[in-house]
Design a protein around this motif. Structure first.
Motif, mmCIF file in Angstrom:
data_model
loop_
_atom_site.group_PDB
_atom_site.id
_atom_site.type_symbol
_atom_site.label_atom_id
_atom_site.label_comp_id
_atom_site.label_asym_id
_atom_site.label_seq_id
_atom_site.Cartn_x
_atom_site.Cartn_y
_atom_site.Cartn_z
ATOM 1 N N VAL A 1 56.072 45.097 -30.737
ATOM 2 C CA VAL A 1 55.036 44.244 -30.147
ATOM 3 C C VAL A 1 55.622 43.608 -28.904
ATOM 4 O O VAL A 1 56.641 42.921 -28.980
ATOM 5 C CB VAL A 1 54.574 43.155 -31.135
ATOM 6 C CG1 VAL A 1 53.488 42.286 -30.489
ATOM 7 C CG2 VAL A 1 54.070 43.774 -32.428
ATOM 8 N N LYS A 2 54.997 43.833 -27.763
ATOM 9 C CA LYS A 2 55.491 43.268 -26.518
ATOM 10 C C LYS A 2 55.170 41.782 -26.420
ATOM 11 O O LYS A 2 54.174 41.305 -26.954
ATOM 12 C CB LYS A 2 54.896 44.005 -25.316
ATOM 13 C CG LYS A 2 55.368 45.437 -25.154
ATOM 14 C CD LYS A 2 54.962 46.002 -23.809
ATOM 15 C CE LYS A 2 53.450 45.996 -23.632
ATOM 16 N NZ LYS A 2 53.045 46.628 -22.347
ATOM 17 N N ASN A 3 56.006 41.071 -25.696
ATOM 18 C CA ASN A 3 55.821 39.648 -25.453
ATOM 19 C C ASN A 3 54.420 39.386 -24.905
ATOM 20 O O ASN A 3 54.003 39.968 -23.911
ATOM 21 C CB ASN A 3 56.879 39.175 -24.448
ATOM 22 C CG ASN A 3 56.836 37.675 -24.225
ATOM 23 O OD1 ASN A 3 56.138 36.963 -24.927
ATOM 24 N ND2 ASN A 3 57.581 37.212 -23.237
ATOM 25 N N GLY A 4 53.668 38.512 -25.585
ATOM 26 C CA GLY A 4 52.341 38.141 -25.128
ATOM 27 C C GLY A 4 51.221 39.018 -25.625
ATOM 28 O O GLY A 4 50.055 38.769 -25.304
ATOM 29 N N ASP A 5 51.531 40.049 -26.430
ATOM 30 C CA ASP A 5 50.494 40.940 -26.940
ATOM 31 C C ASP A 5 49.897 40.416 -28.240
ATOM 32 O O ASP A 5 50.548 39.707 -29.017
ATOM 33 C CB ASP A 5 51.066 42.341 -27.199
ATOM 34 C CG ASP A 5 50.963 43.232 -25.966
ATOM 35 O OD1 ASP A 5 50.495 42.742 -24.911
ATOM 36 O OD2 ASP A 5 51.350 44.410 -26.054
ATOM 37 N N PHE A 6 48.651 40.789 -28.461
ATOM 38 C CA PHE A 6 47.946 40.492 -29.707
ATOM 39 C C PHE A 6 47.805 41.812 -30.457
ATOM 40 O O PHE A 6 47.078 42.696 -30.030
ATOM 41 C CB PHE A 6 46.565 39.905 -29.394
ATOM 42 C CG PHE A 6 45.873 39.258 -30.568
ATOM 43 C CD1 PHE A 6 45.524 39.991 -31.696
ATOM 44 C CD2 PHE A 6 45.557 37.911 -30.543
ATOM 45 C CE1 PHE A 6 44.889 39.408 -32.765
ATOM 46 C CE2 PHE A 6 44.912 37.313 -31.609
ATOM 47 C CZ PHE A 6 44.575 38.042 -32.723
ATOM 48 N N VAL A 7 48.512 41.934 -31.581
ATOM 49 C CA VAL A 7 48.521 43.175 -32.361
ATOM 50 C C VAL A 7 47.955 42.900 -33.755
ATOM 51 O O VAL A 7 48.361 41.948 -34.421
ATOM 52 C CB VAL A 7 49.939 43.761 -32.479
ATOM 53 C CG1 VAL A 7 49.969 44.923 -33.474
ATOM 54 C CG2 VAL A 7 50.430 44.222 -31.118
ATOM 55 N N SER A 8 47.011 43.724 -34.170
ATOM 56 C CA SER A 8 46.437 43.607 -35.505
ATOM 57 C C SER A 8 46.960 44.710 -36.409
ATOM 58 O O SER A 8 47.112 45.857 -35.980
ATOM 59 C CB SER A 8 44.909 43.690 -35.451
ATOM 60 O OG SER A 8 44.361 42.536 -34.866
ATOM 61 N N ILE A 9 47.229 44.356 -37.672
ATOM 62 C CA ILE A 9 47.553 45.331 -38.709
ATOM 63 C C ILE A 9 46.288 45.506 -39.540
ATOM 64 O O ILE A 9 45.803 44.560 -40.167
ATOM 65 C CB ILE A 9 48.715 44.867 -39.592
ATOM 66 C CG1 ILE A 9 49.952 44.566 -38.747
ATOM 67 C CG2 ILE A 9 49.044 45.926 -40.632
ATOM 68 C CD1 ILE A 9 51.144 44.062 -39.547
ATOM 69 N N LEU A 10 45.755 46.710 -39.535
ATOM 70 C CA LEU A 10 44.458 46.997 -40.140
ATOM 71 C C LEU A 10 44.615 47.953 -41.322
ATOM 72 O O LEU A 10 45.357 48.929 -41.234
ATOM 73 C CB LEU A 10 43.539 47.620 -39.089
ATOM 74 C CG LEU A 10 42.151 48.096 -39.526
ATOM 75 C CD1 LEU A 10 41.271 46.916 -39.909
ATOM 76 C CD2 LEU A 10 41.496 48.909 -38.408
ATOM 77 N N GLY A 11 43.895 47.662 -42.386
ATOM 78 C CA GLY A 11 43.921 48.571 -43.526
ATOM 79 C C GLY A 11 43.249 47.949 -44.729
ATOM 80 O O GLY A 11 42.973 46.741 -44.759
ATOM 81 N N PRO A 12 42.976 48.743 -45.763
ATOM 82 C CA PRO A 12 42.327 48.227 -46.970
ATOM 83 C C PRO A 12 43.299 47.417 -47.816
ATOM 84 O O PRO A 12 44.513 47.402 -47.570
ATOM 85 C CB PRO A 12 41.896 49.506 -47.695
ATOM 86 C CG PRO A 12 42.929 50.514 -47.291
ATOM 87 C CD PRO A 12 43.264 50.185 -45.861
ATOM 88 N N SER A 13 42.776 46.754 -48.826
ATOM 89 C CA SER A 13 43.629 46.005 -49.755
ATOM 90 C C SER A 13 44.651 46.937 -50.392
ATOM 91 O O SER A 13 44.323 48.064 -50.765
ATOM 92 C CB SER A 13 42.770 45.349 -50.843
ATOM 93 O OG SER A 13 41.873 44.424 -50.283
ATOM 94 N N GLY A 14 45.883 46.461 -50.485
ATOM 95 C CA GLY A 14 46.927 47.229 -51.143
ATOM 96 C C GLY A 14 47.659 48.220 -50.269
ATOM 97 O O GLY A 14 48.522 48.948 -50.753
ATOM 98 N N CYS A 15 47.358 48.250 -48.952
ATOM 99 C CA CYS A 15 48.014 49.243 -48.084
ATOM 100 C C CYS A 15 49.381 48.782 -47.590
ATOM 101 O O CYS A 15 50.133 49.568 -47.022
ATOM 102 C CB CYS A 15 47.122 49.580 -46.888
ATOM 103 S SG CYS A 15 46.994 48.267 -45.664
ATOM 104 N N GLY A 16 49.720 47.493 -47.783
ATOM 105 C CA GLY A 16 51.030 46.994 -47.376
ATOM 106 C C GLY A 16 51.018 46.099 -46.150
ATOM 107 O O GLY A 16 52.075 45.652 -45.696
ATOM 108 N N LYS A 17 49.856 45.785 -45.608
ATOM 109 C CA LYS A 17 49.807 45.014 -44.365
ATOM 110 C C LYS A 17 50.304 43.577 -44.548
ATOM 111 O O LYS A 17 51.079 43.080 -43.721
ATOM 112 C CB LYS A 17 48.403 45.030 -43.762
ATOM 113 C CG LYS A 17 47.274 44.553 -44.637
ATOM 114 C CD LYS A 17 45.924 44.811 -43.973
ATOM 115 C CE LYS A 17 44.775 44.197 -44.770
ATOM 116 N NZ LYS A 17 44.646 44.804 -46.115
#
Length: 344
Positions: free
Chosen positions: A27-43
């Motif tokens: 993740v670069k400095n100043g970036d907004f990163v989302s971790i997306l996935g269903p329940s139980g995927c490890g996010k």
């Protein structure tokens, strides 16, 4: 603010239950990163390991090139916003926001100045002396956000922060979070199961499945060019045409359907196309397939039809006043620039 790099992160319990498997991303400095996935995927497990709340089994977590894997959670200058808000019910809004600064033993004057400024930034000035139980869900989430931001964290970690809010308030809060992040140039890692939510506010999206990364890219690339069948299904693609053989030199599959040669993937197992990109054929169109309408839905601005074809059932959308009849025969065009090959 900081650059985050996760290398070969793995987590297992009792050496058997592998929750995370070789997770690597940056993740670069100043970036907004989302971790997306269903329940139980490890996010959430990924987020909590980065925060220091859970021990990893193996791998590295680097901030600006330094591995912080063994740094205690209280020494990581990270802000954390939880799904449950996690506010102290016996403290006023001011004291909730000030908590992290008091733990850092700042002077009373500096604490007051920074808390006042953060309350103003988050629209909470008039609620400084209120207790959490007297606030709405949206106001409590603002307090949680203000408490995380007031310490000027290197990294802001957010775990499903909007899931307890109603639809209208979620929309408002996600806009506020994005505006604050851009104003403060904050590096953010945001966990969600809502693809519309993360696509709206993220610079990049990391899609997870069963403890692995399926795709890490911009929202635009994931939306228009999903790499796997799982990603396509998760973000709302509904039409899938199976490929039963290796692709030939003519770049075509069943029924002579052609695709863009730039999208060639010898390991492809299916093609996909969005309903809005399929149209009723006109003269000069290619990639034609005929079939019969077997169901229809009214979507407000359009109708969506399911057509039975030799390639299986295909859904297409059409903007018109009059709806088509069931059992009507139609010839569809599947523009090759909108067809995408998918691996397993």
């Amino acid at each position: 603010m900081a650059n985050l790099e996760v290398k070969n992160l793995a987590k297992s319990y009792d050496g058997k239950n592998n929750v995370l498997k070789d997770i690597s991303f940056s993740v670069k400095n100043g970036d907004f990163v989302s971790i997306l996935g269903p329940s139980g995927c490890g996010k959430t497990t990924t987020l909590r390991i980065i925060a220091g709340l859970i021990d990893k089994t193996s791998g590295e977590i680097n901030i600006d090139g330094t591995d912080i894997s063994t740094v205690p959670v209280y020494k990581r200058n990270f802000g954390m916003v939880f799904q449950s808000y996690a506010l102290f019910p016996h403290m006023t809004v001011f004291n909730n926001v000030a908590f992290g600064l008091k733990m850092r033993e700042l002077s009373k004057n500096e604490i007051k100045d920074r808390v006042d400024a953060m309350l103003e930034l988050t629209g909470l000035t008039d609620f400084a002396n209120q207790f959490p139980d007297n606030l709405s869900g949206g106001q409590q989430q603002r307090v949680s956000l203000a408490r995380a931001l007031v310490i000027n964290p290197q990294l802001l970690l957010m775990d499903e922060p909007l899931s307890n809010l109603d639809a209208k308030l979620r929309l408002k809060m996600r806009e506020e979070i994005r505006n604050l992040q851009q104003k403060m140039k904050m590096t953010v890692l945001f966990v969600t199961h809502d693809q519309q939510e993360c696509f709206a506010i993220s610079d990049k999206v990391l899609v997870m499945k069963e403890g692995r990364i399926e795709q890490y890219d911009t929202p635009q690339n994931i939306f228009h060019h999903p790499r796997t069948k799982y990603v396509a299904q998760f973000i709302g693609y509904e039409n899938f045409i199976n490929i039963d053989k290796k692709l030939d030199d003519h770049k075509s599959v069943s029924a002579g359907i052609q695709f863009d040669t730039a999208d060639t993937d010898q390991d492809a197992v299916a093609m996909t196309i969005r309903p809005e990109n399929i149209k009723v054929a006109e003269e000069g169109d290619d990639n034609l397939i005929s079939g019969m309408i077997i169901s229809r839905e009214y979507l407000g601005q359009s109708f969506q039809y399911t057509v039975q074809t030799v390639l299986g059932n295909l859904k297409f959308e059409e903007v018109r006043r009059a709806m088509r009849d069931l059992n009507e025969q139609v010839t569809l065009s599947l523009p090759k620039e909108h067809l995408h090959l998918l691996s397993e």
